[in-house]
Motif scaffolding. Structure first.
Motif, short mmCIF file in Angstrom:
data_model
loop_
_atom_site.label_atom_id
_atom_site.label_comp_id
_atom_site.label_asym_id
_atom_site.label_seq_id
_atom_site.Cartn_x
_atom_site.Cartn_y
_atom_site.Cartn_z
N ILE A 66 6.03 28.22 -5.28
CA ILE A 66 6.70 27.52 -4.18
C ILE A 66 6.21 28.09 -2.86
CG2 ILE A 66 8.89 27.12 -2.99
CD1 ILE A 66 10.29 27.05 -5.66
N PHE A 67 5.80 27.20 -1.97
CA PHE A 67 5.56 27.54 -0.57
C PHE A 67 6.71 26.99 0.26
CE2 PHE A 67 1.16 27.48 -2.16
CZ PHE A 67 0.68 28.67 -1.64
N THR A 68 7.19 27.79 1.19
CA THR A 68 8.14 27.30 2.17
C THR A 68 7.72 27.86 3.52
OG1 THR A 68 10.50 26.93 2.61
CG2 THR A 68 9.84 29.15 1.91
N PHE A 69 8.40 27.47 4.60
CA PHE A 69 7.82 27.70 5.92
C PHE A 69 8.69 28.53 6.86
CE2 PHE A 69 5.92 23.78 4.22
CZ PHE A 69 4.61 24.23 4.14
N THR A 70 9.71 29.20 6.31
CA THR A 70 10.50 30.17 7.07
C THR A 70 10.77 31.37 6.20
OG1 THR A 70 12.66 29.28 6.41
CG2 THR A 70 11.64 28.31 8.38
N ASP A 71 10.92 32.53 6.83
CA ASP A 71 11.25 33.73 6.06
C ASP A 71 12.61 33.61 5.39
OD1 ASP A 71 8.91 35.07 6.57
OD2 ASP A 71 9.68 36.18 8.29
N SER A 72 13.59 33.04 6.10
CA SER A 72 14.92 32.92 5.51
C SER A 72 14.90 31.99 4.30
CB SER A 72 15.92 32.41 6.55
OG SER A 72 15.55 31.12 7.02
N GLY A 73 14.14 30.89 4.40
CA GLY A 73 14.01 29.98 3.26
C GLY A 73 13.35 30.66 2.08
N ALA A 74 12.33 31.45 2.35
CA ALA A 74 11.65 32.16 1.26
C ALA A 74 12.60 33.14 0.59
CB ALA A 74 10.42 32.88 1.80
N GLY A 75 13.44 33.82 1.38
CA GLY A 75 14.37 34.79 0.80
C GLY A 75 15.36 34.14 -0.14
N VAL A 76 15.91 33.01 0.26
CA VAL A 76 16.89 32.32 -0.58
C VAL A 76 16.22 31.76 -1.83
CG1 VAL A 76 18.50 30.38 -0.69
CG2 VAL A 76 18.43 31.81 1.34
N LEU A 77 15.03 31.22 -1.69
CA LEU A 77 14.32 30.66 -2.85
C LEU A 77 13.95 31.76 -3.85
CD1 LEU A 77 12.17 27.98 -1.03
CD2 LEU A 77 13.70 27.53 -2.95
N LYS A 78 13.58 32.92 -3.35
CA LYS A 78 13.31 34.03 -4.26
C LYS A 78 14.57 34.42 -5.03
CE LYS A 78 9.53 36.03 -1.53
NZ LYS A 78 9.13 37.14 -0.63
N ALA A 79 15.69 34.47 -4.32
CA ALA A 79 16.94 34.83 -4.96
C ALA A 79 17.39 33.78 -5.98
CB ALA A 79 18.03 35.03 -3.90
N ALA A 80 16.97 32.52 -5.77
CA ALA A 80 17.36 31.44 -6.67
C ALA A 80 16.59 31.47 -7.99
CB ALA A 80 17.16 30.09 -5.99
N LEU A 81 15.50 32.24 -8.05
CA LEU A 81 14.72 32.41 -9.28
C LEU A 81 14.23 31.07 -9.84
CD1 LEU A 81 16.92 35.13 -11.06
CD2 LEU A 81 14.89 35.48 -9.63
N LEU A 82 13.73 30.22 -8.94
CA LEU A 82 13.27 28.89 -9.37
C LEU A 82 11.78 28.86 -9.69
CD1 LEU A 82 15.14 26.63 -6.78
CD2 LEU A 82 15.83 27.21 -9.11
N ALA A 83 11.06 29.91 -9.34
CA ALA A 83 9.61 29.88 -9.51
C ALA A 83 9.10 31.27 -9.86
CB ALA A 83 8.95 29.37 -8.23
N ASP A 84 7.88 31.31 -10.37
CA ASP A 84 7.25 32.58 -10.67
C ASP A 84 6.84 33.32 -9.41
OD1 ASP A 84 6.71 32.39 -13.82
OD2 ASP A 84 6.36 30.42 -12.92
N CYS A 85 6.61 32.55 -8.34
CA CYS A 85 6.18 33.15 -7.07
C CYS A 85 6.65 32.26 -5.93
CB CYS A 85 4.65 33.30 -7.04
SG CYS A 85 4.01 34.12 -5.56
N VAL A 86 7.21 32.87 -4.89
CA VAL A 86 7.62 32.15 -3.68
C VAL A 86 6.92 32.78 -2.49
CG1 VAL A 86 9.54 31.57 -2.14
CG2 VAL A 86 9.88 31.55 -4.63
N ILE A 87 6.31 31.95 -1.67
CA ILE A 87 5.59 32.44 -0.49
C ILE A 87 6.13 31.76 0.76
CG2 ILE A 87 3.34 32.50 0.69
CD1 ILE A 87 2.02 32.64 -2.05
N GLY A 88 6.50 32.57 1.73
CA GLY A 88 6.91 32.04 3.03
C GLY A 88 5.72 32.04 3.97
N VAL A 89 5.28 30.87 4.37
CA VAL A 89 4.18 30.73 5.32
C VAL A 89 4.78 30.73 6.73
CG1 VAL A 89 2.23 29.29 6.05
CG2 VAL A 89 2.93 29.35 3.64
#
Length: 332
Positions: free
Chosen positions: A5-28
């Protein structure tokens, strides 16, 4: 199935990582809403394998952490090579303009790599991802849509328009079908509203600051856009807002008086005494500021203007403007 998963804010990346929806989450986190745009060659190098990117400096893996990312960094992988390691690649997009500028830039770049776009899906939301609870995000997955040619074409047209030397192509996007990226239209309008206005030569965020100050919100951070505060306009980020306030207060004929500290930079933030003085400043409209709020003055008649709006260089002699009432461009 492995997911990236790519997302475009640090806060969004943090929540997505905590949600455990993907093997890797990157905040661009590229900032395209303010300042001169990097050259295409520089942006391409940023995403290229390390040996190519290092010649121009930054690399997309810099400052990213996690086992998979650290391994990719050691191997000097480019963005495409990294994406190829996953079965599914997803773009989760916040509603703010900078997220949409990053989206169209990234889709324009990925467009040439069908081996990645064939596994690409997009989720566009009108909610701020980073403001949600991780448990909420699992249900959002049903809104993921496969990326098709019309998504890629729309993104390429929009990215080209944002980098153009005048705002005309960006304005013309309003007459085009943006249905492939339905949230993009709001960002197109929001950015047009940040052009110097026809009457005041200030953008919408600057005008909002003056209007809040006129309504007795007198401390600097009262004027910063924050959810559930009077200024909810989310076009610019924290540092950009601070620079805009500096621009209104630290110019030959200020529109705002009383700013006791500055400039708004890292050095000020790292000095507790200076930062406290900044926060305690009691601001007031100057004569020019009040006249602008009253619709009777033009900031550019008293002060130099030189800034970038996408690929458009704005100066006093080349001041493209936005007419709020007619919702139209006004050429210099």
């Amino acid at each position: 199935m492995t997911r990236l998963i790519f997302t475009f804010t640090d806060s969004g990346a943090g929540v997505l990582k905590a949600a455990l929806l993907a093997d890797c989450v990157i905040g661009v986190e590229q900032r395209f809403v303010c300042g001169r745009l990097p050259a295409s060659s520089e942006l391409d190098a940023l995403l290229s394998p390390c040996t190519a990117a290092r010649r121009l400096g930054a690399h997309w893996l810099d400052n990213l952490t996690g086992r998979l990312l650290e391994e990719a960094h050691r191997q000097g992988l480019g963005l495409i090579e990294f994406c190829e390691r996953f079965d599914a690649v997803e773009l989760w997009v916040d509603p703010d303009p900078n997220s949409h500028l990053q989206l169209i830039w990234l889709l324009d770049y990925l467009r040439r790599y069908t081996n990645v776009t064939s596994r690409l899906a997009i989720l566009q939301t009108d909610h701020i991802i980073g403001a949600r609870q991780p448990v909420d995000l699992a249900a959002w997955q049903r809104h993921l849509a496969p990326v098709r040619d019309h998504h890629l074409q729309t993104a390429s047209d929009a990215w080209s328009a944002w980098g153009a030397s005048t705002p005309e192509l960006w304005f013309n996007l309003l007459d085009q079908g943006l249905g492939a990226l339905p949230q993009l239209r709001n960002s197109v309008v929001a950015l047009l509203e940040e052009l110097p206005s026809h009457g005041s030569a200030l953008g919408a965020t600057e005008m909002q600051m003056l209007e809040l100050l006129s309504a007795a919100h007198v401390h600097p951070y009262d004027l910063f856009p924050v959810q559930e505060k009077p200024n909810e306009r989310q076009t610019f980020g924290y540092w950009e807002i601070g620079a805009l306030l500096d621009g209104l207060a630290r110019c030959p004929v200020p529109a705002i008086g009383g700013l006791d500290e500055g400039p708004f930079d890292l050095a000020m933030h790292e000095d507790p005494d200076r930062h406290q003085r900044y926060k305690r400043s009691r601001l007031a409209l100057t004569g020019l500021g009040q006249a602008i709020v009253d619709g009777a003055a033009d900031f550019s008649q008293y002060n130099p203007v030189h800034r970038w709006w996408g690929g458009t260089e704005l100066t006093n002699d080349r001041l493209w403007r936005w007419d709020v009432e007619s919702r139209s461009l006004v050429a210099p």
